[in-house]
Design an enzyme around this catalytic site. Structure first.
Site, PDB file in Angstrom:
ATOM      1  N   SER A 162      37.968  -0.834  -6.149  1.00  0.00           N
ATOM      2  CA  SER A 162      36.940  -0.855  -5.116  1.00  0.00           C
ATOM      3  C   SER A 162      36.519   0.575  -4.762  1.00  0.00           C
ATOM      4  O   SER A 162      36.025   1.273  -5.633  1.00  0.00           O
ATOM      5  CB  SER A 162      37.461  -1.637  -3.896  1.00  0.00           C
ATOM      6  OG  SER A 162      36.414  -1.945  -3.019  1.00  0.00           O
ATOM      7  N   ASP A 211      33.316 -11.577  -7.549  1.00  0.00           N
ATOM      8  CA  ASP A 211      33.370 -10.548  -6.512  1.00  0.00           C
ATOM      9  C   ASP A 211      32.137 -10.627  -5.608  1.00  0.00           C
ATOM     10  O   ASP A 211      31.010 -10.677  -6.086  1.00  0.00           O
ATOM     11  CB  ASP A 211      33.418  -9.188  -7.219  1.00  0.00           C
ATOM     12  CG  ASP A 211      33.825  -8.033  -6.332  1.00  0.00           C
ATOM     13  OD1 ASP A 211      33.497  -8.055  -5.136  1.00  0.00           O
ATOM     14  OD2 ASP A 211      34.455  -7.104  -6.855  1.00  0.00           O
ATOM     15  N   HIS A 256      36.811 -10.340  -4.828  1.00  0.00           N
ATOM     16  CA  HIS A 256      37.096  -8.905  -4.840  1.00  0.00           C
ATOM     17  C   HIS A 256      38.603  -8.629  -4.806  1.00  0.00           C
ATOM     18  O   HIS A 256      39.102  -7.764  -5.521  1.00  0.00           O
ATOM     19  CB  HIS A 256      36.411  -8.295  -3.616  1.00  0.00           C
ATOM     20  CG  HIS A 256      36.311  -6.810  -3.615  1.00  0.00           C
ATOM     21  ND1 HIS A 256      35.607  -6.104  -4.574  1.00  0.00           N
ATOM     22  CD2 HIS A 256      36.813  -5.868  -2.770  1.00  0.00           C
ATOM     23  CE1 HIS A 256      35.683  -4.798  -4.312  1.00  0.00           C
ATOM     24  NE2 HIS A 256      36.415  -4.640  -3.229  1.00  0.00           N
TER      25      HIS A 256
END
Lengths: 394, 394
Positions: free
Chosen positions: B177, B341, B374
């Protein structure tokens, strides 16, 4: 002016309708339906319930040509036409409702109604009953003393409206987003009254993901001290919190393709580099903020909280599961959805389609294309015009 | 205890690591890197910059076996191992970092660093410099007087840390991320120092969609009156706003599949029907709220605002476009992502992959499977273990 158009979507709606000839515009008026007493699905009594409504076309002699249109979360009953010839924008689904259009007002009598706890309390053309309404027993706004209402209540009030017109059966029920939820509710709760349904960009259940996001929409209001537990009438309303809430609603109803295309990494102000100060913004942030702020001024924060609750409680016909809901829906169904939708994601709508098929409900489907995600169910409906026209003619 | 685990993901991490044998646990310690003076990419000077870091494995004689791990938005440098044998949870990527694991600490010297403006100021094991830090010039916390920093600054401070260890070249840079953003930045800004990169669940640009969502994450803090323009140190901090912000971050980092599976339409309290009162909640709402509230107590609101800004400003190597960024990235790249995601959607990562290929960068890809969206880039990384191992051995 139709409120939704005031928000960020104004340009989109303009683009979507720019090609239309205005000469055949419907001129419509807002009417008010009154129920002296209404008992909610949960058993609470509300006096003097009022909701606004509009109608397009003419009810035929045997009252068999009525179609009901339900509005979305932040919408109103202004689905088509204009209040005056010089209105800047027509109703939100004007591209598919009108003379000769997909929902043809030369054939059908189209009714659109404001829901209970409608968001747009600041609009002179919206009539609703909710926390901002004066409680006749106290002479003061209800605030959080207003009873919880659900999508089922929206439909029960609509049913009373429809029945007040002498209509025993609806040729069709339709609506986008929260309007789709009401559409499924109509079919599940009143199977004998609905010939066919067209739920657009919505599913037949409020799952945990939707329940969670609705809560996140409500949060900024509750953080705003002006909200004061809902007792802000006559005082400073929680505009900052409400604007932040409406920003989330707006962004989630959009899609990255259009967001990126319209904004890129441009700065809000070419003289104020976002890297130079914490308060210097990118254009997309400023645009979202301006939309939220403008919209908050004509909306009511408590009404948003009650809408959140009504949507969280949604369970068609009181069904405990999606399969149970599907089993209650007998009317032939045309499901219109957008696979890129970020509010009711493609797989969520497809789970509803599968459940309806499993239950033996006749189902057709239509996928909207576009870059706007959820919002394509409001502004890109001409794509589905032929499919809707054929479905209504069956 | 690793902070991320305290949040809603605790159960997930537990599940993901439950099968591991603890006998070979790394025992790690937090160290502090100090820069007496740091000049930001935008030209501001910060004195006495301190960031925490950890290392796993042994640096070899020619200092050629170092791998740098960058943490995610709400994470810390505790990527692997435990501080004490009886710690409940190891670092967040412990499943892939350790002796004999994908990132094998028997072969590699793995460095993980806290970023500037790290969120977890309430954690005794996190060392960072940001608005909550005492400004040596005034003896008071900086608040919003802290200069804006960007992902580029995070990387420049890390580069100073790496160079302080005598390391001239990194065998690999990786991270999930926001860690992926730093990874791309490393390759773009320091092409001679990076042999290969493994960006996980991230793209090589902050597009308008990401910029907008980051702003929505920040909004509830700004609505909270306790935020007071950032001057809340020594007073009541804006915990309600911060909790609401962290709820959005948490929900967006998740996915409807796991949210629905874990919560369904269950009530938070079987005695309090959500239909009966506006304050009665569904379970998913209560769980999200409890996570946000717990997390807010150990986080800093201004740091969240600065993280938002740092991510919005992200543009690898200062590139104006994605193609320009890709052209700056020469190091062989293994892109790991999760098509479900909702923070860096599949198509956004695929646009990065396409841009890298177009630029001639050698690219491999790996798609994570799972129900967590995610978050699979944090808790489901063992799926990619063999691919990572092989990529590092090339």
């Amino acid at each position: 002016m139709q409120l939704f158009a005031k928000f960020a979507a104004a340009a989109l709606i303009l683009a979507a309708t720019a090609g239309a000839a205005w000469s055949d515009d419907l001129i419509v008026e807002k009417k008010t339906f009154v129920l002296p007493t209404y008992t909610t699905a949960a058993g609470a009594i509300i006096k003097d319930v009022r909701v606004g409504w509009e109608a397009y076309g003419t009810l035929n002699a045997d009252k068999s040509n009525a179609i009901l249109v339900n509005h979305f979360f932040s919408g109103t009953s202004h689905a088509a036409g204009k209040y005056a010839a010089d209105d800047k924008f027509p109703g939100y689904w004007d591209a598919i409702i009108g003379p000769g259009k997909a929902i043809d007002t030369d054939k059908y009598y189209v009714i659109a109604s404001d829901t209970l706890v409608n968001l747009n309390t600041g609009s002179p053309k919206t009539v609703t009953t909710g926390p901002a309404t004066i409680d006749p027993d106290t002479g003061k706004p209800y605030g959080l003393r207003f009873p919880v209402v659900s999508i089922a209540d929206f439909v029960r009030v609509e049913k009373a409206l429809v029945e007040s017109l002498g209509i025993k059966k609806l040729h069709a029920v339709t609506g986008a987003s929260m309007g789709a939820l009401q559409t499924y509710e109509w079919a599940a709760a009143n199977p004998g009254m609905v010939d066919r349904i067209i739920p657009v960009i919505g599913a037949a259940e409020a799952d945990a993901f939707l329940i969670a996001w609705l809560d996140l929409w409500a949060d900024p209001i509750r953080v705003d001290p002006n909200w004061a537990g809902g007792d802000y009438y006559g005082k400073e309303p929680p505009l900052a919190g409400l604007a932040a809430s409406l920003k989330i609603v707006s962004q989630q109803a959009s899609h990255w393709e259009i967001t990126d295309e319209q904004n890129g990494r441009q700065w809000a102000d070419p003289a104020r580099d976002p890297a130079k100060a914490i308060g210097n913004e990118f254009r997309v942030v400023a645009a979202l903020g301006a939309g939220g702020t403008a919209r908050a001024k004509v909306s009511d924060a408590n009404h948003l909280l009650y809408l959140v609750k009504a949507n969280q409680l949604y369970a068609p016909g009181g069904a405990a599961t999606l399969d149970e809901a599907a089993a209650k829906i007998k009317a032939p169904t045309l499901v219109i959805y957008q696979p890129k939708d970020l509010v009711f994601p493609g797989p969520a709508v497809e789970a509803t389609i599968a459940a309806l098929k499993k239950a033996g409900t006749p189902v057709e489907t239509f996928q909207l294309q576009g870059k706007r995600g959820h919002l394509d169910g409001v502004v890109s409906m001409t794509q589905a015009a032929d499919t809707i026209r054929a479905f209504l003619a069956k």
